[in-house]
Design an enzyme around this catalytic site. Structure first.
Site, short mmCIF file in Angstrom:
data_model
loop_
_atom_site.label_atom_id
_atom_site.label_comp_id
_atom_site.label_asym_id
_atom_site.label_seq_id
_atom_site.Cartn_x
_atom_site.Cartn_y
_atom_site.Cartn_z
N TYR A 38 8.93 -3.96 -7.86
CA TYR A 38 7.75 -4.95 -7.36
C TYR A 38 8.08 -6.41 -8.09
CZ TYR A 38 5.81 -0.36 -6.29
OH TYR A 38 5.09 0.74 -5.80
N HIS B 223 10.84 6.59 -9.47
CA HIS B 223 10.38 6.07 -8.26
C HIS B 223 10.54 6.61 -6.83
CE1 HIS B 223 9.05 1.83 -7.13
NE2 HIS B 223 8.61 2.71 -6.06
N1 LIG Z 1 6.01 5.09 -5.39
C1 LIG Z 1 6.19 4.45 -4.31
O1 LIG Z 1 7.24 4.66 -3.64
C2 LIG Z 1 5.15 3.60 -3.66
C3 LIG Z 1 5.37 3.29 -2.38
C4 LIG Z 1 4.35 2.33 -1.68
C5 LIG Z 1 3.06 1.95 -2.50
N2 LIG Z 1 3.23 2.47 -3.66
C6 LIG Z 1 1.85 1.77 -4.87
O2 LIG Z 1 0.74 2.21 -3.89
C7 LIG Z 1 0.06 0.83 -3.62
C8 LIG Z 1 -0.70 0.90 -2.53
O3 LIG Z 1 0.04 0.93 -1.29
P1 LIG Z 1 0.29 -0.34 -0.21
O4 LIG Z 1 0.40 -1.46 -1.17
O5 LIG Z 1 1.69 0.25 0.37
O6 LIG Z 1 -0.75 0.13 0.71
P2 LIG Z 1 -2.21 0.19 0.91
O7 LIG Z 1 -2.82 0.10 -0.52
O8 LIG Z 1 -2.65 1.42 1.73
O9 LIG Z 1 -2.82 -1.15 1.72
C9 LIG Z 1 -2.82 -2.33 1.26
C10 LIG Z 1 -2.97 -3.48 2.26
O10 LIG Z 1 -4.33 -3.29 2.93
C11 LIG Z 1 -4.74 -4.56 2.38
N3 LIG Z 1 -6.32 -4.03 1.90
C12 LIG Z 1 -6.75 -3.56 0.90
N4 LIG Z 1 -8.11 -3.38 0.62
C13 LIG Z 1 -8.39 -3.90 1.90
C14 LIG Z 1 -9.62 -3.58 2.58
N5 LIG Z 1 -10.66 -3.04 1.83
N6 LIG Z 1 -9.82 -3.82 3.88
C15 LIG Z 1 -8.87 -4.36 4.54
N7 LIG Z 1 -7.66 -4.35 4.06
C16 LIG Z 1 -7.41 -4.18 2.84
C17 LIG Z 1 -4.35 -5.36 1.60
O11 LIG Z 1 -4.21 -6.80 1.85
P3 LIG Z 1 -4.96 -7.75 0.80
O12 LIG Z 1 -3.99 -7.70 -0.31
O13 LIG Z 1 -4.88 -9.04 1.55
O14 LIG Z 1 -6.27 -7.39 0.54
C18 LIG Z 1 -2.72 -4.84 1.98
O15 LIG Z 1 -2.42 -5.55 3.03
C19 LIG Z 1 1.28 -0.22 -3.92
O16 LIG Z 1 0.82 -1.34 -4.10
C20 LIG Z 1 1.98 0.54 -4.92
O17 LIG Z 1 1.55 0.08 -6.02
C21 LIG Z 1 4.04 3.08 -4.17
#
Ligand SMILES: NC(=O)c1ccc[n+]([C@@H]2O[C@H](COP(=O)([O-])OP(=O)(O)OC[C@H]3O[C@@H](n4cnc5c(N)ncnc54)[C@H](OP(=O)(O)O)[C@@H]3O)[C@@H](O)[C@H]2O)c1
Length: 276
Positions: free
Chosen positions: A55, A113
């Protein structure tokens, strides 16, 4: 075993350490934005931060933790071995680099990861070494679906504390959830909000009206009701607060079952099964 502290739920992992069930996902935030989002989250009450070398924001997250003035022991920090550095010696080096970038006394949870083909056993052994050597408080995995979990049984001496995977009502991985519960592994959902792609689902919209909550809050609460830890990402303070406000209501058993039935194997991230 869960307990309530500072208006949120904590759980005890299989090695006896406590972690909040809810936290900040820090993918796709960089530089000052990452530092500010982490500071905002900590101010709101978040106490779990999920980052990764991939990240490119470990430094900013470490800075925010120090600037927040909150005792290090009150914050749970996760980071992960980057895929290109999987393997035994390379994982140990990657861990040192993460420690340097984060510049905090210790990491709470170090994760593999992705289940990289040909590297899984060596990488896990390196994590076991770090744990046995007390360089990290806990070790776990990410993206380990059933076949990877079964394979892990054949070479692991330590049971991972967490398996972090994509998980949502539209990707309800029942087998993995059951396996994790049986083996005392905490399932942690990533991309829990489907990056907003399912917010307009009419069935979800109806639940928002019924409970007077937003789509994000209903989805996140569904995770909590299943005992699943969740790490939504936001770098917007208003949405960080919205996502955090899920501890003052519950969803009925019938509605949880209704949401379980949304499953359609929908993913926003690559399916890890391709790494078999
Ligand atoms: N281990 C892995 O391989 C892996 C893979 C993917 C993700 N992850 C982890 O999981 C975390 C979360 O997953 P993700 O970032 O993929 O997706 P997510 O949390 O499902 O969605 C994030 C998106 O939704 C928006 N958002 C957040 N809260 C909101 C709300 N209340 N209303 C409307 N939109 C909202 C955010 O925009 P804004 O920032 O503009 O609010 C961002 O664009 C990652 O950040 C990472 O730490 C791990």
């Amino acid at each position: 075993m869960t307990s309530t502290k500072n208006n949120q739920l904590y759980t005890t992992l299989n090695n006896g350490i406590e972690t909040p069930l809810f936290g900040l996902g820090a993918w796709d935030m960089y530089g000052k934005e990452a530092e500010q989002a982490t500071l905002d989250a900590l101010e709101i009450g978040y106490r779990l931060i999920d980052t990764a070398t991939l990240y490119q924001n470990e430094k900013e997250i470490g800075n925010a933790i120090k600037k927040s003035g909150i005792a290090r022991s009150k914050i749970f920090v996760t980071t992960k071995v980057p895929n290109p550095q999987q393997g035994y010696d390379t994982t140990l080096k990657a861990f040192d680099a993460s420690m340097k970038a984060l510049n905090i006394d210790y990491v709470d949870l170090y994760l593999v990861h992705w289940p990289i083909k040909g590297k899984r056993e060596e990488t896990w052994k390196a994590l076991e070494y770090l744990y046995n050597n007390q360089q990290v408080k806990a070790i776990g995995i990410a993206n380990y679906l059933m076949p990877f979990l079964k394979e892990l049984e054949t070479y692991s001496s330590i049971i991972p504390v967490v398996d972090q995977m994509e998980f949502s009502p539209w990707l309800y991985l029942k087998d993995e959830l059951q396996y994790c519960k049986q083996h005392n592994i905490q399932l942690q959902s990533y991309s829990p909000l489907t990056r907003g792609k399912k917010f307009k689902d009419e069935r979800l919209q109806k639940l928002c009206v019924k409970y007077d909550k937003t789509p994000a809050q209903i989805i996140l609460r569904w995770n909590i009701e299943h005992g699943v830890s969740t790490i939504p990402k936001s770098s917007n303070k208003k949405r960080l607060q919205e996502n955090f406000d899920i501890f003052d209501f519950s969803i009925s058993k019938e509605d949880i079952e209704l949401m379980d039935s949304f499953n359609e194997n929908f993913r926003v991230v690559e399916n890890p099964i391709h790494m078999l």
